[in-house]
Write a protein that holds these residues in place. Structure first.
Motif, PDB file in Angstrom:
ATOM      1  N   SER A 199      38.114  37.262  47.216  1.00 55.35           N
ATOM      2  CA  SER A 199      36.837  37.019  47.912  1.00 55.35           C
ATOM      3  C   SER A 199      35.747  36.599  46.944  1.00 55.35           C
ATOM      4  O   SER A 199      34.839  35.838  47.303  1.00 55.35           O
ATOM      5  N   GLY A 200      35.841  37.080  45.728  1.00 50.97           N
ATOM      6  CA  GLY A 200      34.852  36.765  44.697  1.00 50.97           C
ATOM      7  C   GLY A 200      34.913  35.317  44.233  1.00 50.97           C
ATOM      8  O   GLY A 200      34.027  34.864  43.512  1.00 50.97           O
ATOM      9  N   TYR A 201      35.935  34.594  44.636  1.00 49.86           N
ATOM     10  CA  TYR A 201      36.048  33.168  44.296  1.00 49.86           C
ATOM     11  C   TYR A 201      35.619  32.270  45.459  1.00 49.86           C
ATOM     12  O   TYR A 201      35.637  31.056  45.343  1.00 49.86           O
ATOM     13  N   LEU A 202      35.279  32.871  46.598  1.00 51.53           N
ATOM     14  CA  LEU A 202      34.882  32.068  47.759  1.00 51.53           C
ATOM     15  C   LEU A 202      33.380  31.761  47.691  1.00 51.53           C
ATOM     16  O   LEU A 202      32.628  32.454  47.002  1.00 51.53           O
ATOM     17  N   ASP A 203      32.972  30.736  48.455  1.00 53.67           N
ATOM     18  CA  ASP A 203      31.547  30.367  48.477  1.00 53.67           C
ATOM     19  C   ASP A 203      30.688  31.521  48.998  1.00 53.67           C
ATOM     20  O   ASP A 203      29.495  31.588  48.720  1.00 53.67           O
ATOM     21  N   THR A 204      31.287  32.379  49.799  1.00 55.26           N
ATOM     22  CA  THR A 204      30.536  33.477  50.430  1.00 55.26           C
ATOM     23  C   THR A 204      30.499  34.730  49.560  1.00 55.26           C
ATOM     24  O   THR A 204      30.166  35.803  50.056  1.00 55.26           O
ATOM     25  N   ARG A 205      30.823  34.583  48.264  1.00 54.84           N
ATOM     26  CA  ARG A 205      30.987  35.796  47.431  1.00 54.84           C
ATOM     27  C   ARG A 205      29.747  36.687  47.390  1.00 54.84           C
ATOM     28  O   ARG A 205      29.874  37.888  47.207  1.00 54.84           O
ATOM     29  N   TYR A 206      28.575  36.105  47.583  1.00 53.97           N
ATOM     30  CA  TYR A 206      27.364  36.944  47.533  1.00 53.97           C
ATOM     31  C   TYR A 206      26.932  37.424  48.923  1.00 53.97           C
ATOM     32  O   TYR A 206      25.881  38.047  49.064  1.00 53.97           O
ATOM     33  N   MET A 207      27.727  37.092  49.945  1.00 50.21           N
ATOM     34  CA  MET A 207      27.322  37.449  51.308  1.00 50.21           C
ATOM     35  C   MET A 207      27.982  38.749  51.730  1.00 50.21           C
ATOM     36  O   MET A 207      29.090  39.064  51.298  1.00 50.21           O
ATOM     37  N   PRO A 208      27.315  39.498  52.635  1.00 48.53           N
ATOM     38  CA  PRO A 208      27.967  40.705  53.157  1.00 48.53           C
ATOM     39  C   PRO A 208      29.178  40.336  54.015  1.00 48.53           C
ATOM     40  O   PRO A 208      29.373  39.164  54.360  1.00 48.53           O
TER      41      PRO A 208
END
Ligand code: IPE
Ligand code: IPE
Ligand code: MG
Length: 263
Positions: free
Chosen positions: A189-198
């Motif tokens: 998940s930390g490699y996805l564009d949403t990594r900073y999203m809840p």
């Protein structure tokens, strides 16, 4: 008059203020996403060009962003343009790009007023330079804001996002930064564009279509899905509140039984 969820069978009689009062602020979706669909059909029904639907749709974006921000939804992702949408007629694509620029020019002051932090997912590098410049400006000027994250999915495709993540992971493995056995869902998940999203809790799609259309494929794993017949240009704050109330009335079991959840 007092309303509780069980008493209210039909939200149609309630005003937006009454609906707002029913929303449980402790159980808001942490991250809500909307597939804003139906602009073309809205226009066609009025004998107008598709572009008129996109214009009206842009006004609805403002209303929904403001409503979500006032409810204190932590993060809102709006599917504005998919990787597949590049296949549309060039004129429509170019109008959508101009509308994006116009939106950012007009809304930046509102984002600042409402303490909204702007972000994007997708291949922003594919967008025309003017749109990219406004995206960078909106990100920079709202970077310190602490309210809702408004995330636009632009030239976004869920499969591409996963492939990009896999490429980066492969490179990190080759460089010896990650052991293959250590890879798990959290690291991925930390490699996805949403990594900073809840965590994604709720996805709304308008226009009666019941499909995901390459949106947030990884993130929808346990999201609640809500489909409405309303075309995006007709979608209102009331529709938004009804969707959130519907979400709040659901039991999310994550594989467990109702009994285990104690209700
Ligand atoms: C959604 O509305 C907007 C974008 C995909 C950019 P559509 O343009 O898909 O509208 P319909 O589905 O043709 O009615
Ligand atoms: C999905 O809508 C993409 C956006 C809302 C930006 P589409 O209208 O492109 O989806 P399909 O092609 O009908 O599945
Ligand atoms: Mg569509």
């Amino acid at each position: 008059m007092e309303h509780t969820l069980t008493q209210v069978k039909n939200y149609a009689d309630l005003t937006p203020a009454e609906l707002r009062a029913l929303v449980d602020p402790m159980r808001l979706p942490r991250h809500m996403a909307i597939i804003m669909d139906g602009n073309g059909r809205w226009a066609a029904r009025r004998g107008l060009p598709r572009i008129a639907g996109h214009r009206k749709g842009m006004e609805v974006v403002r209303e929904v962003v403001t409503a979500c921000s006032r409810l204190h939804v932590p993060a809102l992702t709006l599917y504005a343009f998919s990787t597949e949408n590049w296949k549309r007629p060039p004129l429509e694509v170019s109008v959508l790009m101009s509308l994006l620029t116009l939106y950012l020019r007009q809304e930046l002051s509102l984002m600042k007023r409402d303490n909204i932090r702007f972000s994007t997912i997708g291949r922003v590098e594919d967008l025309p330079p003017e749109a990219r410049a406004w995206i960078e400006r909106a990100k920079a000027e709202t970077a310190g804001n602490t309210g809702m994250v408004l995330d636009l999915a632009l030239s976004y495709g869920g499969r591409w996002e996963i492939i990009d993540a896999v490429k980066k992971i492969a490179a990190d493995m080759k460089a010896g930064n990650i052991e293959p056995d250590a890879l798990d869902e959290k690291i991925f998940s930390g490699y996805l564009d949403t990594r900073y999203m809840p965590e994604l809790d709720l996805v709304i799609r308008t226009s009666g279509e019941q499909r995901i259309s390459n949106f947030l494929l990884w993130q929808t794993a346990y999201a609640e899905l809500y489909f409405t017949e309303a075309l995006w240009p007709d979608f209102t704050e009331r529709d938004l509140l009804v969707a959130i109330l519907d979400y709040q009335g659901r039991q999310r079991r994550f594989g467990k039984t109702s009994e285990q959840l104690g209700s």
